[in-house]
Design an enzyme around this catalytic site. Structure first.
Site, PDB file in Angstrom:
ATOM      1  N   VAL A 152      -0.190  41.417  79.079  1.00 59.71           N
ATOM      2  CA  VAL A 152       0.848  40.382  79.034  1.00 59.71           C
ATOM      3  C   VAL A 152       2.234  41.016  78.951  1.00 59.71           C
ATOM      4  O   VAL A 152       3.170  40.620  79.657  1.00 59.71           O
ATOM      5  CB  VAL A 152       0.610  39.418  77.850  1.00 59.71           C
ATOM      6  CG1 VAL A 152       1.764  38.421  77.736  1.00 59.71           C
ATOM      7  CG2 VAL A 152      -0.710  38.671  78.022  1.00 59.71           C
ATOM      8  N   CYS A 153       2.358  42.028  78.111  1.00 63.92           N
ATOM      9  CA  CYS A 153       3.658  42.694  77.942  1.00 63.92           C
ATOM     10  C   CYS A 153       4.105  43.395  79.222  1.00 63.92           C
ATOM     11  O   CYS A 153       5.301  43.475  79.507  1.00 63.92           O
ATOM     12  CB  CYS A 153       3.589  43.688  76.796  1.00 63.92           C
ATOM     13  SG  CYS A 153       3.265  42.919  75.194  1.00 63.92           S
ATOM     14  N   THR A 154       3.162  43.889  80.003  1.00 63.96           N
ATOM     15  CA  THR A 154       3.514  44.520  81.276  1.00 63.96           C
ATOM     16  C   THR A 154       4.239  43.522  82.182  1.00 63.96           C
ATOM     17  O   THR A 154       5.254  43.843  82.792  1.00 63.96           O
ATOM     18  CB  THR A 154       2.239  45.053  81.971  1.00 63.96           C
ATOM     19  OG1 THR A 154       1.659  46.075  81.147  1.00 63.96           O
ATOM     20  CG2 THR A 154       2.558  45.631  83.343  1.00 63.96           C
ATOM     21  N   LEU A 193       7.869  42.798  80.628  1.00 67.08           N
ATOM     22  CA  LEU A 193       8.871  43.863  80.798  1.00 67.08           C
ATOM     23  C   LEU A 193       9.388  43.906  82.229  1.00 67.08           C
ATOM     24  O   LEU A 193      10.585  44.107  82.466  1.00 67.08           O
ATOM     25  CB  LEU A 193       8.264  45.206  80.399  1.00 67.08           C
ATOM     26  CG  LEU A 193       8.033  45.376  78.896  1.00 67.08           C
ATOM     27  CD1 LEU A 193       7.069  46.513  78.626  1.00 67.08           C
ATOM     28  CD2 LEU A 193       9.347  45.632  78.177  1.00 67.08           C
TER      29      LEU A 193
END
Length: 218
Positions: free
Chosen positions: A44-46, A49
């Site tokens: 999810v963070c990929t 960002l």
């Protein structure tokens, strides 16, 4: 330490992907968006960002700087950046804080004081998914906390930034789902007599406490 809107954002010195910074000095006279991540190489963070990198120009227009945080080392961030570029089309173009000792995460109350680096489960990681909007006065203007499995909506962060910048300059408030250019509400702190001076063309008032005017231009 429990943080609230209106508190001074805790200052810190740390290493980032763009070198050592003092956080308050780095903010300078701008707004800042600090958004944190539970771990590098997470799905999810990929996506988040990469999206923030694509939206950076919109934050630049609003005199706002972006800075990320993840509870891994800066070298890991740099390796992760390659994955982000390959999968999302854009690598982070803003600094990423390395926080393997959890210093900043604890300072901003993202984690309990007893959290131990390197000995945390996926459930523990879930707390490090926050957004802080900090003003040029170094005060916290907005805090958002997200669960592990829900990606953030950065269009909403832009929307609230527009609202906060407008309401910091004018004695107005913004209604539900407000977007740039739409009507606003005269602040409750403004008397009708004062409002007549500010808005000589008048306003719509479906109720005495609900006074609607066009968004101020300047």
């Amino acid at each position: 330490m429990s943080l609230r809107i209106g508190d001074t954002a805790p200052n810190f010195q740390t290493q980032t992907t763009e070198g050592q910074i003092d956080f308050h000095q780095w903010i300078g006279d701008k707004w800042a968006i600090l958004f944190s991540h539970p771990k590098d190489f997470t799905p999810v963070c990929t996506t988040e960002l990469g999206t923030m990198a694509k939206m950076k120009a919109e934050f630049d227009k609003r005199n706002a700087k972006i800075i990320g945080l993840s509870v891994d080392a800066v070298d890991d961030h740099k390796r992760w950046s390659k994955d982000i570029e390959e999968t999302q089309g854009t690598a982070p173009n803003y600094p990423m804080i390395g926080d393997p000792d959890l210093k900043v995460a604890k300072l901003y109350d993202m984690l309990p004081a007893e959290a131990v680096p390197g000995k945390r489960t996926a459930a523990d990681n879930a707390t490090v998914r926050t957004v802080f909007v900090i003003g040029p006065d170094k005060k916290i203007k907005l805090m958002l906390f997200y669960p592990m499995t829900t990606g953030r909506n950065f269009d909403e962060v832009l929307r609230v930034l527009d609202s906060m910048q407008l309401t910091a300059k004018h004695k107005v408030a913004t209604p539900v789902n407000w977007k740039q250019g739409e009507d606003v509400i005269i602040a409750g702190s403004v008397s009708d007599d004062e409002a007549k001076t500010i808005y000589p063309n008048g306003w719509k008032a479906p109720r005495p406490y609900l006074r609607i005017v066009p968004q101020p231009k300047a």
